[in-house]
Scaffold this active site. Structure first.
Site, mmCIF file in Angstrom:
data_model
loop_
_atom_site.group_PDB
_atom_site.id
_atom_site.type_symbol
_atom_site.label_atom_id
_atom_site.label_comp_id
_atom_site.label_asym_id
_atom_site.label_seq_id
_atom_site.Cartn_x
_atom_site.Cartn_y
_atom_site.Cartn_z
ATOM 1 C CD1 TRP A 189 -2.927 1.285 0.583
ATOM 2 C CD2 TRP A 189 -1.531 2.342 2.056
ATOM 3 N NE1 TRP A 189 -3.638 2.853 0.930
ATOM 4 C CE2 TRP A 189 -2.613 3.424 1.654
ATOM 5 C CE3 TRP A 189 -0.587 2.732 2.951
ATOM 6 C CZ2 TRP A 189 -2.690 4.518 2.380
ATOM 7 C CZ3 TRP A 189 -0.552 3.994 3.547
ATOM 8 C CH2 TRP A 189 -1.670 4.741 3.205
ATOM 9 C CG HIS A 190 3.156 2.518 3.310
ATOM 10 N ND1 HIS A 190 2.605 1.663 4.017
ATOM 11 C CD2 HIS A 190 3.401 3.461 4.112
ATOM 12 C CE1 HIS A 190 2.318 2.034 5.075
ATOM 13 N NE2 HIS A 190 2.419 3.282 5.163
ATOM 14 N N GLY A 191 3.914 1.475 -1.348
ATOM 15 C CA GLY A 191 4.583 1.849 -2.414
ATOM 16 C C GLY A 191 4.795 0.792 -3.162
ATOM 17 C CG PHE A 217 3.876 6.868 0.721
ATOM 18 C CD1 PHE A 217 4.761 6.118 0.131
ATOM 19 C CD2 PHE A 217 4.140 7.597 1.996
ATOM 20 C CE1 PHE A 217 6.211 6.336 0.446
ATOM 21 C CE2 PHE A 217 5.663 7.768 2.254
ATOM 22 C CZ PHE A 217 6.413 7.219 1.540
#
Length: 469
Positions: A310-312, A469
Site C-alpha cells: 500500500w505504501h509503494g 504514497f
C-alpha cells in the site's frame, strides 16, 4: 495547492463563508463543490479528474448492486476495478527504470489515490456485509469519497463514521472555530518546526549515504523517524482542524507511537485508521487468529506485506512491511521480549522498540532496498561520537541556531505527548484561561512558527511525505 500554502487558506475562507451563509439543508453542496475545486487546483489534470470521477461512479454503481445481490464475485469485481489504478502504480513501481520516468504520475495518479481507494474498498465490503446501506444519492457518495481536508493523507474514514457528518448542515459554533484554530497551529508547529528542519539533515545523509557512517547514520535514522511522524501527524492535525471549522470531527490517527513498548503496541498507535483497516479487511477475513498459531503467523505476514505494498511499489516497501511482521512473530515466540521479563523496565522496552522501528524506517526511506541495508550496515562501521562536539553536524544543512530550534521543538513535543499519555487534555486546560490570554498565546504561537519555522530560515515548505504514497 496544499495545506501549507497561502492560497489554500484563501480557498478555505471562501468555502467557510459559503458554507455558513447558505441554507442549512444545502451546506453539504458547498463542501462537495470545494472538494472538486481543491482536487482540480491540486492536480490541474483533466485525465486525473476523469479517472477520479469514473472511480467514484463505478464504485457507487457496485454499491447499489451489492445491496440486493450479495455475490462475492460482484464484490471482488467492484474492488478490483476500483483498486486497479492503485494496483497499476504499485506494479509499475517494481519496474522502476524500465518505464519512462514520470509517466504514471502524469497520466493516472489522482491526488489521494491510496487513501480514497481504501475508503471505497471498505465501503463496498461493508455494504456486502450488511453493515451499512449503500448511498443512493451519487452526489452524497462523491462527497464522502472526496472530502478535501482528509483526501491527501487521511485519516481513512469509514462511511458510517463520516457520511452523516458531511451530509447534515452544521451551525456555526465558536468552540469549533477555536478548536480548529488550535489544531491548525499545532499542525504548523509539527510541520515547520520539526519535520521540515529534520528533513534537511535526513536528505543530506540519505542522498549521499556512502559518505557517512557510524553516528551520522544513527542521526539520520532517528531524525527520519521523527520527521515522518511529525510530518504525518502535522498533516492529519491540520486535516482535523480544517474539518472542525465546518463542525466535522475526524478520528485520531496517532496515539504517541514512539511511547509504544512493543511492535504490536506501535501498530495500535501508528496510522490507526490504516491499522484498523488492515485488521478488518485483510487479517480477519484471512482467518485472523482463529485457525491455529501457524495460520495466524501466515495471516500476519500477509497483512504486513499488503501494508508495505500500500505504501509503494518496489521490494523495499514489501521488505519494510515484512520486517514489522517478523518483529511481531519474534515478540510472540521469544520469551525475552515478553513484558513479564522486562515488566519493571518500561523505558528499556520503549527504547528497544524504537530502535527496531527506526531500523525499518531506514529501509523505508532509502532509495532502494540495497541502499537501506547498506546504511544499516554502515551504522556499525564507525565510532565517531566526536561529531556532536567538533561542529561536524553543522555541515549537515542546519546551522547552530536551527539545531537549537529543532531540539527545543522536540522537547515541546515530548512534553505535550507525555501529558497526553497521562490523560491530560491540554486544550481543555488551556480553555480555562481568559479570552485575552488565549488569543495572545495564539498570536505568539503563530509568530513563533513563522519566524523560527521553515519559512523563517528561508526554506520552502516541503510537500507532506505521506502525500506521495
Amino acid at each position: 495547492m496544499t495545506y501549507t500554502t497561502f492560497n489554500f487558506y484563501v480557498f478555505l475562507l471562501i468555502t467557510l463563508v459559503a458554507y455558513y451563509i447558505i441554507p442549512k439543508a444545502y451546506r453539504w453542496l458547498a463542501i462537495l463543490l470545494a472538494n472538486f475545486c481543491f482536487i482540480w487546483f491540486a492536480t490541474e489534470s483533466v485525465s486525473k479528474m476523469i479517472l477520479f470521477v469514473a472511480t467514484i461512479l463505478i464504485s457507487y454503481a457496485f454499491g447499489l448492486l451489492l445491496r440486493h445481490n450479495k455475490k462475492k464475485s460482484l464484490l471482488f469485481s467492484g474492488i478490483a476495478i476500483s483498486a486497479m489504478p492503485l494496483l497499476l502504480t504499485r506494479i509499475i513501481g517494481f519496474a522502476e527504470g524500465r518505464v519512462p520516468e514520470g509517466i504514471v504520475s502524469k497520466i493516472i495518479i489522482p491526488i489521494g489515490l491510496s487513501f480514497y481507494t481504501m475508503q471505497i474498498i471498505a465501503y463496498l465490503v461493508d455494504v456486502y456485509r450488511g453493515k451499512i446501506k449503500p448511498q443512493v444519492n451519487v452526489l452524497k457518495y462523491a462527497l464522502f469519497i472526496s472530502f478535501f481536508p482528509q483526501i491527501i493523507q487521511g485519516p481513512i474514514p469509514r462511511y458510517d463514521e463520516l457520511s452523516e457528518q458531511l451530509s447534515e448542515g452544521h451551525d456555526f459554533d465558536e468552540k469549533n472555530l477555536i478548536s480548529g484554530i488550535q489544531l491548525i497551529i499545532w499542525g504548523f508547529f509539527l510541520k515547520f518546526m520539526i519535520a521540515d528542519k529534520a528533513g534537511i539533515v535526513v536528505d543530506k545523509i540519505f542522498d549521499d549515504y556512502s559518505s557517512y557512517k557510524g553516528l551520522y547514520i544513527w542521526i539520520a535514522g532517528i531524525l527520519y523517524s521523527l520527521q515522518l511522524y511529525t510530518d504525518f501527524l502535522g498533516c492529519v492535525t491540520l486535516s482535523q482542524g480544517i474539518a472542525r471549522l465546518f463542525g466535522i470531527s475526524l478520528t485520531d490517527n496517532f496515539k504517541r507511537p514512539y511511547f509504544a513498548d512493543s511492535i504490536k503496541d506501535f501498530w495500535r498507535r501508528w496510522h490507526i485508521s490504516l491499522s484498523s483497516w488492515l485488521r478488518d479487511y485483510i487479517y480477519i477475513p484471512l482467518g485472523g487468529n482463529r485457525k491455529g498459531t501457524n495460520r495466524k503467523y501466515v495471516n500476519l505476514l500477509v497483512t504486513f506485506a499488503v501494508s508495505g505494498l500500500w505504501h509503494g511499489g518496489g521490494f523495499k516497501f514489501i521488505f519494510w512491511g515484512m520486517m514489522h511482521g517478523v518483529y511481531q512473530l519474534v515478540e510472540s515466540m521469544v520469551p525475552i521480549f515478553n513484558k513479564k521479563y522486562l515488566g519493571a523496565k518500561h523505558l528499556i522496552r520503549v527504547l528497544i522498540n524504537f530502535y527496531f522501528v527506526m531500523i525499518a524506517w531506514i529501509v523505508f526511506r532509502a532509495d532502494t532496498l540495497l541502499a537501506g541495508l547498506k546504511m544499516i550496515y554502515r551504522m556499525f562501521c564507525g565510532f565517531n561520537p566526536w561529531i556532536l562536539f567538533d561542529g561536524a553536524i553543522y555541515d549537515l544543512g542546519l546551522v547552530q541556531r536551527e539545531w537549537e530550534v529543532l531540539i527545543l521543538s522536540l522537547v515541546v513535543l515530548f512534553w505535550v505527548s507525555r501529558k497526553q499519555e497521562c490523560g491530560v487534555v491540554l486544550r481543555e486546560q488551556f480553555d480555562k484561561h481568559g479570552i485575552v490570554v488565549r488569543w495572545a498565546v495564539y498570536i505568539i504561537a503563530i509568530l513563533t512558527v513563522w519566524v523560527f519555522g521553515t519559512y523563517g530560515f528561508g526554506y520552502d515548505a516541503t510537500d507532506f511525505i505521506y502525500g506521495g504514497f
